[in-house]
Every structure is written in C-alpha cells, then in structure tokens.
Design a protein around this motif. Structure first.
Motif: not given
Length: 217
Positions: A176-183, A185-193
C-alpha cells in the motif's frame, strides 16, 4: 476526517490482518502438536532422546526466525520441493513455536515438587496416570500465563513472513505504501493493527499471573 482512500487502506489492511491471525493460529496449534511428543520424550529422562530434544530446542531458539523462514522457503527448493510462501511460513513458525513451548511446558512440570512423582509411584500409579491425573492439571496452571504471553511473540513474528512474499499485515502495508506514497499513515495503521491484536493477550497474560499468585497465597 478520513477520505475514501483512507478507508480503502484500512479495508485492505483488515483483509491482510486475517492472514496474520490465521498464520498465528496455525503456528500455535501446529507448535502444540509438535511439542506434545517432544515433551513426553523429555519427561522420560532418557539420555540420548532428551539430548536430541534439547538440541532441537536450542537450534530453533538460537537462530534468527528470519533465517528459518529463508531455509523453509528456499532450502526445500534445493531438494526439488516447491513450497508456497504460506506453507514455508507455517512450517517455520510451527517449528519455532514448538522449540519455545517445549521449554515453557517442561519448566512448568519441573517447577512442581518432585515428591509428587514419588508419592504417585508409592500409590501404584503408572507414568501416564501420574502425568495426566496429578502432574498435568497442576502444571497447566503454571504454564497458562507464559504460554499466553508467548503467543504475543508468535503474532509479531508473523511479520517476518513478508520477506518470503507472504501477504500478511506487514506485506500489505509495504504494498500500500508503494501505491499511496504515504508510509507514515500506512505503517501507523499497521502498528495499530498489531497493537490491537497483541495488547489484549498481554493484558490477559498479566491477569492470569496475578490471579494465579493470588490463589497460591
């Protein structure tokens, strides 16, 4: 305010989280099935079988899980065995889990007074009767808390399966980071998960430790 793209990220991460949970359950259930015969071998106190189990445990505890995943995925291919990322991840995590569970459970049994084994022999109970009727119920109370606590390590360990191409929560975050270029936000949600999966187990482990200490006083 969350945009449509944000909800799409969350949806994809939730779908990937299912595989993280499934892989964790597979590793833990498979690890339990592997541990039980290893535990029985260790309890027999026979020299070479016991040393073999100890070597098995030290081998998987003393090597990085990442290396074990690589060997399961690429190593089997050297013998002409084609394995999927799911199969390799499940195999490596199962063996990794069993190496720790055998120490946790055997330690719980060894924590009990040795006089109980001797008393059971005096009463004419066999090894299996002593183990399942006297020792196991007491050892279970000791083993529950560290076993639940170790399950947290298994869940976090599944993140390494992304290295061999298995699409779980961490791998989905990378894609998702490779698609959205929002690392962030994305990995913040991954960490939350991961936090939402691990925190309840950690709290439950602490609760069990406190409750068992309270009963023993």
């Amino acid at each position: 305010m969350m945009t449509f793209t944000d909800w799409d990220i969350v949806r994809n991460l939730l779908l990937a989280a299912r595989w993280t949970i499934l892989l964790s359950l597979t590793a833990f259930i498979g690890g339990t099935l592997v541990t039980l015969p290893l535990l029985l071998i260790r309890l027999t106190k026979r020299s070479w079988p016991t040393r073999t189990v100890r070597l098995y445990s030290e081998l998987f505890q003393g090597t990085p899980l990442l290396m074990q995943l690589f060997l399961a995925f690429f190593g089997l291919g050297l013998f002409g065995i084609d394995v999927s990322p799911w199969t390799a991840a499940a195999l490596a995590l199962t063996l990794y889990t069993s190496a720790y569970l055998v120490d946790i459970w055997s330690g719980s049994i060894e924590a009990l007074p040795k006089g109980q084994w001797e008393a059971c022999r005096c009463l004419g109970l066999s090894f299996s009767q002593t183990l399942w009727r006297v020792i196991a119920p007491q050892a279970l109370r000791i083993a529950i808390a560290p076993t639940v606590g170790f399950s947290v390590q298994v869940i976090k360990g599944t993140a390494l399966a992304s290295i061999i191409g298995f699409v779980e929560l961490t791998k989905a975050g990378t894609m998702l980071t490779n698609v959205t270029y929002q690392p962030f936000k994305v990995f913040g949600l991954v960490a939350l998960g991961y936090f939402l999966m691990c925190y309840p187990l950690s709290m439950y482990s602490h609760y069990l430790e406190k409750s068992l200490r309270g009963e023993n006083k």
